[in-house]
Every structure is written in C-alpha cells, then in structure tokens.
Design an enzyme around this catalytic site. Sequence first.
Site, mmCIF file in Angstrom:
data_model
loop_
_atom_site.group_PDB
_atom_site.id
_atom_site.type_symbol
_atom_site.label_atom_id
_atom_site.label_comp_id
_atom_site.label_asym_id
_atom_site.label_seq_id
_atom_site.Cartn_x
_atom_site.Cartn_y
_atom_site.Cartn_z
ATOM 1 N N ARG A 15 50.538 37.406 20.822
ATOM 2 C CA ARG A 15 49.898 36.251 20.188
ATOM 3 C C ARG A 15 48.463 36.014 20.646
ATOM 4 O O ARG A 15 47.754 35.195 20.066
ATOM 5 C CB ARG A 15 50.761 34.994 20.416
ATOM 6 N N TYR A 103 55.436 34.503 37.190
ATOM 7 C CA TYR A 103 54.924 35.141 35.969
ATOM 8 C C TYR A 103 53.396 35.217 36.039
ATOM 9 O O TYR A 103 52.748 34.242 36.406
ATOM 10 C CB TYR A 103 55.267 34.313 34.728
ATOM 11 N N ALA A 362 3.889 29.580 40.680
ATOM 12 C CA ALA A 362 4.469 29.649 39.339
ATOM 13 C C ALA A 362 4.291 31.033 38.732
ATOM 14 O O ALA A 362 3.242 31.647 38.863
ATOM 15 C CB ALA A 362 3.812 28.610 38.441
ATOM 16 N N TYR A 369 12.520 46.721 39.839
ATOM 17 C CA TYR A 369 13.156 47.847 39.136
ATOM 18 C C TYR A 369 12.085 48.752 38.553
ATOM 19 O O TYR A 369 11.194 48.291 37.843
ATOM 20 C CB TYR A 369 14.045 47.266 38.030
ATOM 21 N N ARG A 422 -6.960 41.957 41.143
ATOM 22 C CA ARG A 422 -7.127 41.622 39.731
ATOM 23 C C ARG A 422 -8.564 41.942 39.380
ATOM 24 O O ARG A 422 -9.416 42.085 40.268
ATOM 25 C CB ARG A 422 -6.827 40.145 39.480
HETATM 26 C C1 UD1 Z 1 61.383 32.994 30.068
HETATM 27 C C2 UD1 Z 1 62.745 32.543 30.598
HETATM 28 C C3 UD1 Z 1 62.990 31.111 30.171
HETATM 29 C C4 UD1 Z 1 61.882 30.207 30.660
HETATM 30 C C5 UD1 Z 1 60.529 30.726 30.192
HETATM 31 C C6 UD1 Z 1 59.437 29.965 30.852
HETATM 32 C C7 UD1 Z 1 64.168 34.531 30.713
HETATM 33 C C8 UD1 Z 1 65.252 35.283 30.043
HETATM 34 N N1 UD1 Z 1 63.750 33.421 30.092
HETATM 35 O O1 UD1 Z 1 61.473 32.985 28.667
HETATM 36 O O2 UD1 Z 1 64.226 30.649 30.701
HETATM 37 O O3 UD1 Z 1 62.072 28.881 30.208
HETATM 38 O O4 UD1 Z 1 60.367 32.113 30.539
HETATM 39 O O5 UD1 Z 1 58.208 30.342 30.317
HETATM 40 O O6 UD1 Z 1 63.749 34.881 31.787
HETATM 41 N N2 UD1 Z 1 58.075 40.007 31.079
HETATM 42 C C9 UD1 Z 1 57.977 41.314 31.536
HETATM 43 N N3 UD1 Z 1 58.836 42.247 31.068
HETATM 44 C C10 UD1 Z 1 59.823 41.949 30.183
HETATM 45 C C11 UD1 Z 1 59.931 40.624 29.729
HETATM 46 C C12 UD1 Z 1 59.049 39.678 30.193
HETATM 47 O O7 UD1 Z 1 57.096 41.619 32.340
HETATM 48 O O8 UD1 Z 1 60.567 42.847 29.842
HETATM 49 C C13 UD1 Z 1 57.127 39.005 31.572
HETATM 50 C C14 UD1 Z 1 56.237 38.491 30.472
HETATM 51 O O9 UD1 Z 1 55.041 39.240 30.403
HETATM 52 C C15 UD1 Z 1 56.001 37.063 30.899
HETATM 53 C C16 UD1 Z 1 57.265 36.680 31.641
HETATM 54 O O10 UD1 Z 1 57.870 37.896 32.028
HETATM 55 O O11 UD1 Z 1 54.927 36.957 31.820
HETATM 56 C C17 UD1 Z 1 58.213 35.849 30.806
HETATM 57 O O12 UD1 Z 1 58.574 36.563 29.662
HETATM 58 P P1 UD1 Z 1 58.715 35.889 28.253
HETATM 59 O O13 UD1 Z 1 59.103 36.908 27.288
HETATM 60 O O14 UD1 Z 1 57.510 35.081 27.977
HETATM 61 O O15 UD1 Z 1 59.965 34.927 28.533
HETATM 62 P P2 UD1 Z 1 60.394 33.692 27.693
HETATM 63 O O16 UD1 Z 1 61.165 34.151 26.496
HETATM 64 O O17 UD1 Z 1 59.267 32.781 27.484
#
Ligand code: UD1
Length: 451
Positions: A15, A103, A362, A369, A422
Amino acid sequence: MATALIVLAAGRGTRMKSDLPKVLHPIAGAPMLAHAMAAGATLDPDHVIVVAGHGAEAVRKAALECDARARVVIQNEQLGTANAVDQAAPLLADYDGDALVLYGDTPFIQPETLERMQSARADHDIVVLGFEAADPGRYGRLVTEGDTLDRIVEFKDATPAESAISLCNSGVILAPARLLFELISQVTNDNASGEYYLTDIVALARARGFSATAATCDETETMGINSRAELAIAESAFQARKRAEALENGVTLTAPDTVQFGHDTYLGRDCLVEPYVVFGPGVTVETGAHIRAFSHLEGCHVARGAVVGPYARLRPGTELSEDARIGNFVEVKNALIGEAAKVNHLSYIGDAQVGEASNIGAGTITCNYDGVGKHETIIGARVFVGSNTMLVAPVTLGDEAMTGSGSVITRDVAAGALAIARAEQVEKPGMARKLFETLRSKASRRSKVAE
Ligand code: UD1
Ligand code: CA
C-alpha cells in the site's frame, strides 16, 4: 533481564506504492526501521536480528547503519508472523534469555513500555503488548480473564463477541526465546488467512500450563504504517512529540508548529528557535543558542550563545564555537567556526577552519572544489577577510591577516599581512561626464527616428 531483539521487516508494504521497502521510509529523517531498532536498543539486547524479505539488501544496509551488531535473516516467502520470527531461530539456538519481537513498521513504541513488559515477565511466561483501540478494525483481539491473557484471535477468525473486544494486539511480544521457538514450531496455518500466526503461541502456551498476560500502552505508540497517508500522520505525530519535549525541556519555540525536527535533534535549555526552522538528522544545539527564522541545519553542532540565521544553512560537519555568528544566506559545510567569529552575509564556507574572533566579509567564498578534489581553507584568529574574497583552497591565512575586498587569494597569507589580489583601480578625470553626454545624445537621436 537478558534479551534478544527480533525485528520483523520482511513485508512488501504494497500500500505504500513504492520501490523502497516500507520499513525504509523515513520519519524525521530516519528510516522507520531505525526508530523501531532504537526503541528495542533501550533494553540493551544481546542480539539484534532483523527479518528481511522484500528489498533485503537495502534493509540490511539500514539495519547495520543503525546497529553494527545487527544480523539480518531472510524470510523468502511471507508466510505469516510466526514464520517470520522462526527465521531467527538458528541464530538463537543456544540462547537462554528472552526474545522481544517488534515490527519494523511500528516505530513509536516507547522505552518505558518495553520496561513495563519486562517487569511483567517476573510473573508471567509470555507478555503481549496490547492497547485499547478507538477503532479496533482489523487488529487481533486479546481475550483476557483478569490479568491472564488466554489467547489472541485475529479479526478474520473472530466471532462477533470476540470482534466486540476493544483490547487489541500491538504485535509486540516478549517471551523466553527457547519457549517462543518451541511454540512456533507447533503453529499451523489452518486459519482464515492461511498464514502462520505468531499470535497463536498464546493459546498453545496456555494449553501447556504456561502463563501469559497483556501489558498495555497508549494507542499512539502502536501505530503501524501501511500507506503514505499513515506515514504523513506518523511524521506529524513524531513532530508534535518532539516539539512538546523541547518546550518541556526549556526551549523557546516562537511558532512550534512550523519547526521541523530530526529524529535525534538535541536542543539545550534556553535555546530560542524562531519560526520555520528545519533540523535534519544529527543536530546538537547547546544552551542559549539562537536559531533564527528559515534556517536549515543538518549534522552540525552549535555551541552556547551562537546565533544562526535568519536564512542560514548549516550542513554536515559544521561546528560553531561559542558566540559564533552565522548570518543570512550563509552556507557552512564541514567547517569549524571559532569562538565569536562572524560570517554574517552571503557566504560559502566549506572544508575550512575559521579562528576565533575572525570576521568573514560579505560574499566570501572558500573555493574548496577544483572539479576533482576538495581542499581545505585555514583562517587564523582575528583575521579580517574583506567582502567578496575568493579563497582558492588549499590556502592558509595567518593570525591577524587581512584581505582586500574582491581579492582572489590563491597563495598563503602570512600572519599580520594584508593581501590584495585584484586589478588596480584607474581613474580618468571627467570621463564619466563625457560618456553620459555621448550616451544621452545617442538615445535622443534614436527616439527622434522612431517618431
Ligand atoms: C498483526 C497481528 C495482529 C496485530 C497487528 C498489529 C498476527 C497474525 N497478527 O496483524 O494481531 O493486531 O499485527 O499491527 O501476527 N511480517 C513479516 N513476514 C510475514 C508477515 C508479516 O515480516 O510473513 C511483518 C510485516 O512486514 C509487518 C509485521 O510483520 O511489519 C506485521 O505483519 P502484518 O501482515 O502487517 O500483520 P497484521 O495482519 O497487521
Ligand atoms: Ca499491519
């Protein structure tokens, strides 16, 4: 308590509609990943592991810039948060401490919140960070009984009664590393999304007699960023916090909403910052300094009592000593400006040293460079550089030297000497008047012809 940090940063961030991995989009000049890592760093972790996927090389570079000890593991397919955390398992195989999962796209978790989670670990095996959501939307819901956390239900899998719960999952989890990976190995993808949910470890742990609880924090801390609109909201929330902190710490901001902070801007007590000042990363301004309107500072240090601007630009490597003055339309880069030295108007000072109490006239430019390399200009103490002097580097002006205005200085000037470089002035008596007459009569002939 010994802790290993695991930062999830493999997601594409569809997104964002960007070629840049989501976690590298900046807030206050630093990638959101760096904000998350900095929050985790307050626990002084033994290990720092970043789980990357999309744009892994760029993510690795940013992670190392933030913490040279960081290790990056790759999650090739985004199969869910449990699978993401599992990528860190081989690096923590022999680790006896706790693992904290953060995260990379949730940059505002506060150190005090993580400390509260650590305290809760004294009485529970697993601590999940929750928050009361104004609009619970698609967040996972925390199902609790008293201070026990029973399980986490993802929105897609929730019953209407569970959906009505407003205590939501931030995603931040603290648990003993061994237990965490053991539970993760039991997680399946048998759910509405077909993903391996990290959130499932709570119910698995409870079924085996381990205890879990929810620590809570304000919703503003758990804000995750998924779109440019959310990035803009995050930026403005961060700015609001920095401004409030500055005011609280004894800084005067005459128009707070117009001042833009860097992620690490430090302003000492009794600093005065006028409207429309922008701080990039790496700025320290000491007590009592005055930053005047429309100035732009980045990677610089401003000592006590210095005055900068209006309309000044301080670039990386600028060091202003006490009571130095940098005036309007002056750019300074990689330069030490000595105590009480003045560069007040329309100048460029780069790759230079200016000694104490020297005055730079001034329009002075350090020509640093030559089209290929950069060279240094050294100006001693109490030097007077005449207006519009070109200092062709490398060049040195000794203490108390002087240059005539309009000079192009290509050779060193000894201490106490005056250098003038100058064309000499010639004067032709009466010549101006004659010239005016000739020009005026030509002009009147031209206008007669036109009639
Ligand atoms: C997740 C939580 C949800 C919580 C929410 C908060 C789970 C199953 N759900 O949901 O309970 O309320 O975050 O924002 O954990 N990521 C990876 N690899 C993956 C999947 C995700 O690195 O395979 C990373 C994403 O880049 C992101 C974070 O983990 O930074 C969360 O993933 P996202 O898919 O946003 O989880 P949500 O569905 O929002
Ligand atoms: Ca999310």
